[in-house]
Design a protein around this motif. Structure first.
Motif, short mmCIF file in Angstrom:
data_model
loop_
_atom_site.label_atom_id
_atom_site.label_comp_id
_atom_site.label_asym_id
_atom_site.label_seq_id
_atom_site.Cartn_x
_atom_site.Cartn_y
_atom_site.Cartn_z
N ILE A 1 0.84 -1.20 0.00
CA ILE A 1 0.00 0.00 0.00
C ILE A 1 0.87 1.25 0.00
O ILE A 1 2.08 1.18 0.27
N TRP A 2 0.24 2.38 -0.32
CA TRP A 2 0.94 3.65 -0.17
C TRP A 2 -0.01 4.71 0.33
O TRP A 2 -1.23 4.62 0.14
N TYR A 3 0.55 5.71 1.00
CA TYR A 3 -0.21 6.80 1.58
C TYR A 3 0.22 8.11 0.91
O TYR A 3 1.41 8.44 0.88
N GLU A 4 -0.76 8.84 0.39
CA GLU A 4 -0.48 10.06 -0.37
C GLU A 4 -0.24 11.24 0.56
O GLU A 4 -1.04 11.53 1.45
N ASN A 5 0.86 11.91 0.34
CA ASN A 5 1.26 13.06 1.15
C ASN A 5 0.22 14.18 1.04
O ASN A 5 -0.04 14.68 -0.04
N PRO A 6 -0.38 14.60 2.16
CA PRO A 6 -1.42 15.63 2.10
C PRO A 6 -0.88 17.02 1.76
O PRO A 6 -1.67 17.91 1.42
N PHE A 7 0.43 17.20 1.86
CA PHE A 7 1.00 18.49 1.49
C PHE A 7 1.13 18.66 -0.02
O PHE A 7 1.33 19.75 -0.52
N GLY A 8 1.02 17.56 -0.76
CA GLY A 8 1.24 17.60 -2.20
C GLY A 8 0.04 18.10 -2.98
O GLY A 8 -1.07 18.26 -2.46
N ASN A 9 0.24 18.30 -4.28
CA ASN A 9 -0.81 18.84 -5.14
C ASN A 9 -1.99 17.89 -5.26
O ASN A 9 -3.13 18.31 -5.47
N GLY A 10 -1.73 16.57 -5.16
CA GLY A 10 -2.82 15.62 -5.29
C GLY A 10 -3.92 15.85 -4.29
O GLY A 10 -5.10 15.82 -4.60
N ASN A 11 -3.53 16.14 -3.01
CA ASN A 11 -4.53 16.38 -1.99
C ASN A 11 -4.99 17.83 -1.95
O ASN A 11 -6.12 18.13 -1.63
N ARG A 12 -4.10 18.77 -2.26
CA ARG A 12 -4.49 20.18 -2.26
C ARG A 12 -5.57 20.44 -3.32
O ARG A 12 -6.42 21.29 -3.16
N ASN A 13 -5.50 19.70 -4.41
CA ASN A 13 -6.48 19.90 -5.49
C ASN A 13 -7.70 19.00 -5.34
O ASN A 13 -8.56 18.95 -6.21
N GLY A 14 -7.73 18.23 -4.25
CA GLY A 14 -8.89 17.39 -3.99
C GLY A 14 -8.97 16.15 -4.84
O GLY A 14 -10.04 15.57 -5.00
N LYS A 15 -7.87 15.72 -5.42
CA LYS A 15 -7.88 14.53 -6.27
C LYS A 15 -7.95 13.26 -5.43
O LYS A 15 -7.49 13.23 -4.33
#
Length: 433
Positions: free
Chosen positions: A419-433
């Motif tokens: 598994i992997w956990y997406e960094n919330p500081f990155g653009n993926g989470n900032r853009n709501g993806k």
């Protein structure tokens, strides 16, 4: 601080005509807004994505660009399932989906994997280390004519010099003797366990030409890191040993070309000789452009940073930090700048031993004197058996994500798998993806 934000106005060619005090006030509010956003992100649960949970006992990950597309692929040994699998990075658009994968071969009681070109043909072989009753190192080879990665085209053979020597726990490709190709450093656990290396033969020779050279006894090896500790131009070995008379973190000094075949490697203790030490890392923690050694241990549940106190790595200064009581038994610690603030942060994995605790947490390295409440959760609290943490930008947004295996938790009792956990500081989470 204000000068940095002034650049923002200049880049966007904003014409500002107001009193300096008002400009400073506006900038201060902007800074507060950014700070509050980052603080909220720091406390956000990291989104979890599954690469594979189809089997039981995912136990450790090794990374390499196996198909030469510029993206890091994965190799994982599944201990309870008794197989070794490869995972091809699908690209940043599909990285949140399950990854394309195939089984390389049977590998009973596999404990660790390694990646190395063993015959100099430019193709990478996959190594499986087996403990238990098998006590062998297995070599998986791609048999396609063009080297294309695919399932069903891999052979599996025993590395002859490894057969029944010990329970094999860990392996790493390292250039030891500066002759021929990369050598294979390996170590085990239990009775008659040792660390040593298989000497690479001339290009084109078979597996039976790989010779084993013992370096030192071990109890239960956890980590092997190759690094030139004494700056003499050859690779030394930094290890963590979990059990027995030689436990602790230490480095073994390469005696140099012409002497490496003997057991004349000097043993240098770094620390943690009274602790059950687990996986370790090497990283520039304090930003001085030299590497520190970061360890975690289960006896007192602490993380230690060992700072080199002399150029030849003979003396070390230790800084110790306690681990929160709401996590489990320490397993590994990784270091990287998660929020890109210029300081090294820490990620800890743990085995919660059946308890509803958090087995994956992180600490902002900019905190001068961290307390238990300064640690943040990455995964939720549940019965978890996480393995070694890998920090890698999987979604290619410029921020380090957390890649890991978990053996214990899941609806089908297989564990969460890879598994992997997406960094919330990155653009993926900032853009709501």
């Amino acid at each position: 601080m204000y000068s940095n934000l002034k650049v923002i106005f200049q880049v966007f060619d904003i014409k500002v005509s107001m009193p300096t005090s008002l400009i400073q006030g506006f900038l201060a509010l902007l800074i507060v807004g950014i700070s509050l956003q980052d603080k909220a992100l720091a406390q956000t649960r990291w989104k979890q994505y599954t690469i594979d949970d189809s089997a039981s006992g995912a136990d450790g990950i090794k990374l390499a660009d196996l198909n030469s597309d510029g993206l890091l692929d994965l190799v994982v040994g599944w201990e309870e399932e008794g197989i070794t699998k490869m995972y091809v990075h699908p690209d940043s658009q599909h990285v949140r989906e399950r990854w394309p994968s195939f089984t390389l071969g049977r590998s009973p009681q596999v404990e660790d994997v390694a990646i190395i070109d063993m015959n100099g043909d430019g193709r990478l072989e996959i190594i499986s280390c087996s403990e238990g009753t098998l006590r062998k190192i297995l070599v998986h080879r791609n048999q396609t004519e063009d080297g294309r990665l695919s399932g069903g085209n891999w052979s599996t053979d025993v590395l002859p010099a490894s057969d029944d020597l010990m329970m094999w726990m860990y392996a790493q490709a390292v250039q030891i003797d500066e002759v021929h190709g990369l050598d294979l450093v390996a170590a085990g656990k239990g009775k008659d366990a040792s660390i040593g290396w298989f000497r690479a033969p001339m290009s084109g020779q078979g597996l039976d030409a790989w010779e084993w050279h013992r370096v030192a006894p071990v109890g239960w090896i956890m980590s092997i890191i190759a690094h030139d500790m004494d700056r003499d131009g050859d690779m030394d070995l930094v290890i963590s040993d979990r059990r027995g008379a030689w436990r602790g973190c230490r480095w073994l000094e390469n005696p140099g070309k012409g002497f490496v075949e003997s057991e004349s490697w000097k043993d240098h203790l770094i620390g943690s000789s009274q602790s059950e030490i687990m996986f370790i890392s090497m990283a520039d923690v304090d930003g001085d452009e030299s590497l520190e050694i970061v360890t975690c241990e289960r006896t007192e549940q602490t993380i230690s940073i060992y700072i080199q106190a002399d150029p030849l790595a003979q003396r070390w200064r230790e800084e110790v930090y306690s681990i929160p009581p709401w996590t489990g038994a320490a397993k590994s610690v990784a270091v990287g700048d998660l929020n890109r603030d210029g300081t090294a942060d820490f990620v800890l994995s743990a085995n919660t031993n059946g308890a509803e605790k958090s087995g994956l947490i992180w600490l902002d390295g900019s905190i001068a004197e961290p307390r238990h409440q300064d640690w943040r959760e990455i995964a939720g609290r549940h019965n978890a058996k996480f393995d070694k943490v890998e920090l890698i930008d999987l979604n290619l947004d410029g921020y380090l994500d957390v890649l890991i295996c978990e053996e214990n938790y899941g609806e089908n009792s297989n564990g969460l798998g890879v598994i992997w956990y997406e960094n919330p500081f990155g653009n993926g989470n900032r853009n709501g993806k």
